[in-house]
Design an enzyme around this catalytic site. Structure first.
Site, short mmCIF file in Angstrom:
data_model
loop_
_atom_site.label_atom_id
_atom_site.label_comp_id
_atom_site.label_asym_id
_atom_site.label_seq_id
_atom_site.Cartn_x
_atom_site.Cartn_y
_atom_site.Cartn_z
N THR A 133 0.50 -1.59 0.13
CA THR A 133 0.30 -0.20 -0.27
C THR A 133 0.62 1.02 0.04
OG1 THR A 133 -1.76 1.21 1.71
CG2 THR A 133 -0.14 -0.25 2.35
N TYR A 160 -1.84 -0.51 11.04
CA TYR A 160 -2.03 -1.27 9.98
C TYR A 160 -1.17 -0.48 8.97
CZ TYR A 160 -3.24 -1.57 4.66
OH TYR A 160 -3.34 -2.01 3.60
P1 NAD Z 1 -10.33 -7.24 2.54
O1 NAD Z 1 -9.46 -6.59 3.80
O2 NAD Z 1 -10.91 -6.88 1.32
O3 NAD Z 1 -9.63 -8.83 2.11
C1 NAD Z 1 -8.44 -9.13 2.94
C2 NAD Z 1 -9.05 -11.25 2.45
O4 NAD Z 1 -7.51 -11.87 3.24
C3 NAD Z 1 -9.87 -11.73 3.19
O5 NAD Z 1 -10.40 -12.26 2.38
C4 NAD Z 1 -9.45 -12.52 4.52
O6 NAD Z 1 -10.58 -13.15 4.93
C5 NAD Z 1 -8.19 -12.54 3.96
N1 NAD Z 1 -7.51 -12.73 5.91
C6 NAD Z 1 -7.30 -11.73 6.27
N2 NAD Z 1 -6.45 -12.92 6.95
C7 NAD Z 1 -5.73 -13.33 6.84
C8 NAD Z 1 -4.78 -15.23 7.14
N3 NAD Z 1 -4.43 -14.92 8.18
N4 NAD Z 1 -5.27 -15.51 6.28
C9 NAD Z 1 -5.66 -15.91 4.94
N5 NAD Z 1 -6.18 -14.95 4.33
C10 NAD Z 1 -7.05 -14.36 5.64
O7 NAD Z 1 -8.36 -5.86 1.95
P2 NAD Z 1 -8.23 -5.25 0.78
O8 NAD Z 1 -8.94 -4.15 0.46
O9 NAD Z 1 -8.90 -6.58 -0.37
O10 NAD Z 1 -6.34 -5.62 0.35
C11 NAD Z 1 -6.50 -6.27 -0.13
C12 NAD Z 1 -4.63 -6.53 0.19
O11 NAD Z 1 -4.10 -5.03 -0.28
C13 NAD Z 1 -4.12 -6.09 1.09
O12 NAD Z 1 -3.01 -6.70 1.37
C14 NAD Z 1 -3.31 -4.46 1.79
O13 NAD Z 1 -3.02 -4.30 1.93
C15 NAD Z 1 -3.26 -4.03 0.37
N6 NAD Z 1 -4.01 -2.61 -0.20
C16 NAD Z 1 -5.50 -2.49 -0.39
C17 NAD Z 1 -6.10 -1.60 -0.57
C18 NAD Z 1 -6.97 -0.43 -0.47
O14 NAD Z 1 -7.90 0.22 -0.82
N7 NAD Z 1 -8.47 -1.96 -0.35
C19 NAD Z 1 -4.55 -0.04 -1.48
C20 NAD Z 1 -3.40 -0.51 -1.48
C21 NAD Z 1 -3.45 -2.24 -1.37
O1 DAU Z 2 -4.17 4.12 0.90
C1 DAU Z 2 -4.64 2.73 0.50
C2 DAU Z 2 -5.01 2.34 1.74
O2 DAU Z 2 -6.45 2.72 1.04
C3 DAU Z 2 -4.89 0.44 1.64
O3 DAU Z 2 -4.28 0.10 2.43
C4 DAU Z 2 -6.66 0.45 2.92
O4 DAU Z 2 -5.96 -0.99 3.11
C5 DAU Z 2 -7.79 0.68 2.80
O5 DAU Z 2 -8.04 0.87 3.64
C6 DAU Z 2 -7.51 2.24 2.87
O6 DAU Z 2 -6.72 2.89 3.57
P1 DAU Z 2 -7.87 4.18 4.06
O7 DAU Z 2 -7.78 4.68 5.28
O8 DAU Z 2 -7.24 5.48 2.95
O9 DAU Z 2 -9.49 3.58 4.01
P2 DAU Z 2 -10.74 4.33 4.73
O10 DAU Z 2 -12.20 3.73 3.77
O11 DAU Z 2 -11.15 3.56 5.62
O12 DAU Z 2 -11.16 5.47 4.16
C7 DAU Z 2 -10.80 6.54 3.30
C8 DAU Z 2 -10.79 7.74 3.78
O13 DAU Z 2 -12.17 8.62 4.39
C9 DAU Z 2 -9.89 8.57 4.84
O14 DAU Z 2 -9.13 10.01 5.54
C10 DAU Z 2 -10.92 8.25 6.27
C11 DAU Z 2 -12.15 8.62 5.78
N1 DAU Z 2 -13.55 7.99 6.18
C12 DAU Z 2 -13.47 7.32 6.48
C13 DAU Z 2 -14.35 6.03 6.54
C14 DAU Z 2 -14.93 4.54 6.78
C15 DAU Z 2 -13.72 8.85 6.36
O15 DAU Z 2 -14.19 10.15 6.47
N2 DAU Z 2 -15.51 8.54 6.91
C16 DAU Z 2 -15.67 6.93 7.53
O16 DAU Z 2 -16.80 6.46 7.78
#
Ligand code: NAD
Ligand code: DAU
Length: 344
Positions: A133, A160
């Site tokens: 990330t 995180y």
């Molecule tokens: P998510 O929370 O939606 O999904 C995580 C998945 O991992 C789930 O299916 C969960 O069951 C599984 N998991 C958790 N712990 C586990 C374990 N111990 N063993 C096996 N499976 C396990 O997450 P996401 O948003 O899809 O993120 C996926 C990856 O991308 C993560 O590594 C996150 O850091 C990275 N990432 C996310 C974002 C974002 O915007 N969501 C952005 C950049 C990077």
């Molecule tokens: O930048 C990549 C990351 O983006 C990933 O690594 C993380 O897994 C992913 O969860 C995300 O992190 P953020 O903390 O940026 O995402 P989140 O969706 O939790 O929040 C996005 C922004 O919105 C952040 O500034 C917090 C704000 N927020 C979030 C929630 C849940 C609100 O203002 N209101 C809300 O209810």
């Protein structure tokens, strides 16, 4: 293709292991691979609260295997890694707010889980791609003219992001010390279908669908750099195919928006007044701004986003949540009561 990538991955490889494939980005990647390659995909997922097998329904069964299990289970991980050609590692505890309530599962999955996987990958000489990330680089001032690059200093600020930074360091050390055939990607905020309702965009979409007001943390001026999840998938496939071993690639689609702007767009799409939201208690340590410079990925691998229009992508995402209430409804009440307990 760069010379070093020859030791890497090709679509001719038959089997890949995708960890966390029942989560938001992992399941979208699995659908993408099933559509764009002929490979067999094995998903290893623990099915925590964030995983949902329904997100993988409809996949061709002879090319797809689902294993419920933990990436910290060394015996299982070793057996699965031996049976595939490459590992793509998405599994993580991924939500900042949860990491502030209880950091321990973040240390276990993000650090010990990644360690378990890279040990297996090095033992069996398998290609490994680590999903990370942009949060590992900390945050930027709103008026900072610079964006994150592959050379930015690691400055994680939350439990995180600290554990994700630690997992990146483990992968880098395994590359140098043991010759692990790995690449790393650090992506910005993803949006699109199958995202858990705890996350910002799905939370606000489903609040609006339920007739409730969106909740903005603090003053709503924090900025995130949004990318459609399909563009994240295409970038990861491009890195698997052409990325130089040992390298890091930043993935982003020039999608900077303040949280306030995003909520105003969602309210407009729903035909509601643009100010029909509430400001609530801020997240402790809330990162101000993330912004990605993805020129290395674009220059070296010829990648570019296919969904650069954030407003259009957001409208499609709203429609997906309208059409798939059966998918998100079971998590909504519990998620909101957890937030209420945290004062949000
Ligand atoms: P998510 O929370 O939606 O999904 C995580 C998945 O991992 C789930 O299916 C969960 O069951 C599984 N998991 C958790 N712990 C586990 C374990 N111990 N063993 C096996 N499976 C396990 O997450 P996401 O948003 O899809 O993120 C996926 C990856 O991308 C993560 O590594 C996150 O850091 C990275 N990432 C996310 C974002 C974002 O915007 N969501 C952005 C950049 C990077
Ligand atoms: O930048 C990549 C990351 O983006 C990933 O690594 C993380 O897994 C992913 O969860 C995300 O992190 P953020 O903390 O940026 O995402 P989140 O969706 O939790 O929040 C996005 C922004 O919105 C952040 O500034 C917090 C704000 N927020 C979030 C929630 C849940 C609100 O203002 N209101 C809300 O209810």
């Amino acid at each position: 293709m760069p010379a070093k990538a020859a030791g890497g991955y090709s679509r001719a490889m038959q089997r890949i292991l995708v960890t966390g494939g029942a989560g938001f980005i992992g399941c979208n990647f699995v659908h993408y691979i099933m559509e764009h390659t002929t490979q067999h995909v094995t998903v290893l997922d623990k099915l925590t609260y964030a995983g949902n097998v329904e997100s993988l329904s409809g996949l061709q069964s002879e090319r797809f295997t689902f294993i419920k299990g933990d990436i910290c289970d060394a015996v299982l991980v070793d057996e699965l890694t031996e049976s595939v050609h490459a590992v793509v590692h998405f599994a993580a505890e991924s939500h900042n707010d949860n990491s502030l309530e209880d950091p321990r599962p973040f240390l276990e999955t993000n650090l010990a889980g990644t360690f378990t996987l890279i040990e297996a990958a090095r033992r069996h000489g398998k290609r490994f791609h680590h999903i990370s990330t942009d949060e590992v680089y900390g945050d930027l001032a709103l008026d900072d003219p610079h964006r994150f690059t592959e050379n930015s200093v690691y400055r994680p600020t939350s439990p995180y992001s600290a554990t994700k930074a630690g997992s990146d360091m483990l992968v880098r050390a395994w590359v140098r010390s043991f010759g692990l055939k790995a690449t790393i990607s650090n992506c910005s905020n993803n949006y699109g279908p199958y995202q858990h309702v705890e996350k910002f965009i799905p939370r606000q979409i489903t609040n609006i669908l339920d007739g409730n007001r969106p909740h903005l943390y603090g003053n709503g001026r924090n900025v995130r750099d949004w990318i459609h999840v399909q563009d994240h998938s295409s970038a990861v496939l491009a890195i698997l195919e052409g990325g130089r071993l040992g390298e890091t690639y930043l993935i982003g689609a020039d999608g900077e928006r303040s949280n306030r702007e995003v909520v105003e767009m969602l309210l407009s799409l729903a035909g509601q007044p643009r100010d029909a939201y509430d400001l609530v208690t801020d997240r402790p340590g809330h990162d101000l701004r993330y912004a990605i410079d993805s020129s290395k990925l674009r220059r070296e691998l010829g990648w570019s986003p296919r969904f650069p229009d954030f407003e259009a992508g957001l409208a499609d995402t709203v429609q997906w949540y309208r059409d798939n209430e059966h998918w998100w409804r079971p998590q909504k009440a519990a998620t909101e009561s957890k937030y209420a307990g945290q004062g949000h």
